[in-house]
Design a protein around this motif. Structure first.
Motif, PDB file in Angstrom:
ATOM      1  N   THR A 141       0.845  -1.195   0.000  1.00 19.09           N
ATOM      2  CA  THR A 141       0.000   0.000   0.000  1.00 19.09           C
ATOM      3  C   THR A 141       0.883   1.247   0.000  1.00 19.09           C
ATOM      4  O   THR A 141       1.654   1.483   0.921  1.00 19.09           O
ATOM      5  CB  THR A 141      -0.950   0.005   1.215  1.00 19.09           C
ATOM      6  OG1 THR A 141      -1.756  -1.180   1.149  1.00 19.09           O
ATOM      7  CG2 THR A 141      -1.834   1.236   1.215  1.00 19.09           C
ATOM      8  N   LEU A 142       0.762   2.014  -1.078  1.00 18.73           N
ATOM      9  CA  LEU A 142       1.571   3.225  -1.255  1.00 18.73           C
ATOM     10  C   LEU A 142       0.777   4.500  -0.982  1.00 18.73           C
ATOM     11  O   LEU A 142       1.355   5.547  -0.715  1.00 18.73           O
ATOM     12  CB  LEU A 142       2.125   3.277  -2.678  1.00 18.73           C
ATOM     13  CG  LEU A 142       2.931   2.061  -3.129  1.00 18.73           C
ATOM     14  CD1 LEU A 142       3.353   2.223  -4.579  1.00 18.73           C
ATOM     15  CD2 LEU A 142       4.140   1.860  -2.230  1.00 18.73           C
ATOM     16  N   MET A 143      -0.547   4.403  -1.094  1.00 13.84           N
ATOM     17  CA  MET A 143      -1.426   5.540  -0.809  1.00 13.84           C
ATOM     18  C   MET A 143      -2.596   5.016   0.015  1.00 13.84           C
ATOM     19  O   MET A 143      -3.141   3.952  -0.271  1.00 13.84           O
ATOM     20  CB  MET A 143      -1.957   6.170  -2.101  1.00 13.84           C
ATOM     21  CG  MET A 143      -2.951   7.301  -1.868  1.00 13.84           C
ATOM     22  SD  MET A 143      -3.717   7.925  -3.401  1.00 13.84           S
ATOM     23  CE  MET A 143      -2.379   8.928  -4.049  1.00 13.84           C
ATOM     24  N   ARG A 144      -2.941   5.777   1.027  1.00 11.38           N
ATOM     25  CA  ARG A 144      -4.100   5.448   1.850  1.00 11.38           C
ATOM     26  C   ARG A 144      -4.862   6.740   2.114  1.00 11.38           C
ATOM     27  O   ARG A 144      -4.265   7.775   2.403  1.00 11.38           O
ATOM     28  CB  ARG A 144      -3.661   4.815   3.163  1.00 11.38           C
ATOM     29  CG  ARG A 144      -4.816   4.342   4.029  1.00 11.38           C
ATOM     30  CD  ARG A 144      -4.374   3.671   5.323  1.00 11.38           C
ATOM     31  NE  ARG A 144      -3.626   2.450   5.067  1.00 11.38           N
ATOM     32  CZ  ARG A 144      -2.357   2.234   5.465  1.00 11.38           C
ATOM     33  NH1 ARG A 144      -1.714   3.164   6.131  1.00 11.38           N
ATOM     34  NH2 ARG A 144      -1.747   1.119   5.191  1.00 11.38           N
ATOM     35  N   ASP A 145      -6.176   6.683   1.997  1.00  6.90           N
ATOM     36  CA  ASP A 145      -7.039   7.853   2.220  1.00  6.90           C
ATOM     37  C   ASP A 145      -6.596   9.060   1.402  1.00  6.90           C
ATOM     38  O   ASP A 145      -6.656  10.202   1.856  1.00  6.90           O
ATOM     39  CB  ASP A 145      -7.094   8.211   3.709  1.00  6.90           C
ATOM     40  CG  ASP A 145      -7.656   7.090   4.560  1.00  6.90           C
ATOM     41  OD1 ASP A 145      -8.564   6.383   4.072  1.00  6.90           O
ATOM     42  OD2 ASP A 145      -7.194   6.902   5.705  1.00  6.90           O
ATOM     43  N   GLY A 146      -6.108   8.791   0.178  1.00  7.57           N
ATOM     44  CA  GLY A 146      -5.717   9.861  -0.740  1.00  7.57           C
ATOM     45  C   GLY A 146      -4.368  10.477  -0.491  1.00  7.57           C
ATOM     46  O   GLY A 146      -3.986  11.418  -1.182  1.00  7.57           O
ATOM     47  N   ALA A 147      -3.595   9.957   0.464  1.00  5.62           N
ATOM     48  CA  ALA A 147      -2.278  10.519   0.779  1.00  5.62           C
ATOM     49  C   ALA A 147      -1.195   9.470   0.520  1.00  5.62           C
ATOM     50  O   ALA A 147      -1.307   8.332   0.981  1.00  5.62           O
ATOM     51  CB  ALA A 147      -2.215  10.967   2.230  1.00  5.62           C
ATOM     52  N   TRP A 148      -0.159   9.867  -0.204  1.00  8.57           N
ATOM     53  CA  TRP A 148       0.972   8.977  -0.431  1.00  8.57           C
ATOM     54  C   TRP A 148       1.648   8.688   0.901  1.00  8.57           C
ATOM     55  O   TRP A 148       1.809   9.594   1.715  1.00  8.57           O
ATOM     56  CB  TRP A 148       1.970   9.586  -1.401  1.00  8.57           C
ATOM     57  CG  TRP A 148       1.484   9.683  -2.807  1.00  8.57           C
ATOM     58  CD1 TRP A 148       1.048  10.812  -3.440  1.00  8.57           C
ATOM     59  CD2 TRP A 148       1.374   8.625  -3.760  1.00  8.57           C
ATOM     60  NE1 TRP A 148       0.673  10.517  -4.731  1.00  8.57           N
ATOM     61  CE2 TRP A 148       0.872   9.182  -4.954  1.00  8.57           C
ATOM     62  CE3 TRP A 148       1.658   7.259  -3.739  1.00  8.57           C
ATOM     63  CZ2 TRP A 148       0.647   8.428  -6.107  1.00  8.57           C
ATOM     64  CZ3 TRP A 148       1.432   6.507  -4.888  1.00  8.57           C
ATOM     65  CH2 TRP A 148       0.932   7.079  -6.043  1.00  8.57           C
TER      66      TRP A 148
END
Length: 150
Positions: A141-148
């Motif tokens: 997972t590189l981005m979560r909830d729209g944030a890198w």
């Protein structure tokens, strides 16, 4: 034996390269509530958004407008990028401005010439995952909830 796993920083760079490639193709999965719908589409990467173009009455457009989200897949089975995204806005191709310019510059066709029946769908990525082999599944997972995350 698999190569050494890439760092998250390298994976993010690889994802951004894939998203911004000339004629970037993606599989787009949506749902109408009764089941999934999967279609290949050419996309553009513009202003940290994914831009798709399709007929206004196509199942993909209808499902995105009704449900608000999609899952996209890029790459092959040994270089996977999975993106969960939400529909930010729908733009008629005739009124797309910079979005239409960006799509036409990255794509091999210009939907603005297809007539009023086409729209641009602007998607905001919420989660991005990338991996090549099983050794890259941890930390995919590189981005979560729209944030890198990197």
């Amino acid at each position: 034996m698999a190569d050494e796993p890439r760092t998250r920083t390298q994976r993010k760079a690889d994802v951004l390269e894939l998203l911004s490639a000339k004629v970037a193709d993606t599989w787009v999965a949506t749902s109408d509530g009764d089941g999934p719908y999967l279609v290949p589409l050419t996309m553009a990467w513009f202003d940290d958004r994914i831009v798709l173009a399709t007929a206004r009455d196509a199942p993909t457009a209808r499902n995105l407008v009704a449900r608000g989200g999609a899952r996209l897949a890029l790459g092959g089975t040994r270089d996977v990028v999975m993106i969960d995204a939400s529909l930010e806005r729908t733009l008629p191709v005739a009124d797309a401005g910079a979005v239409g310019e960006a799509y036409a510059a990255q794509s091999d066709w210009d939907p603005r010439t297809a007539g009023d029946g086409y729209v641009f769908l602007v998607l905001l990525p919420a989660r991005v995952q990338a991996w090549r082999e099983v050794n890259e599944i941890p930390g995919r997972t590189l981005m979560r909830d729209g944030a890198w995350l990197v």
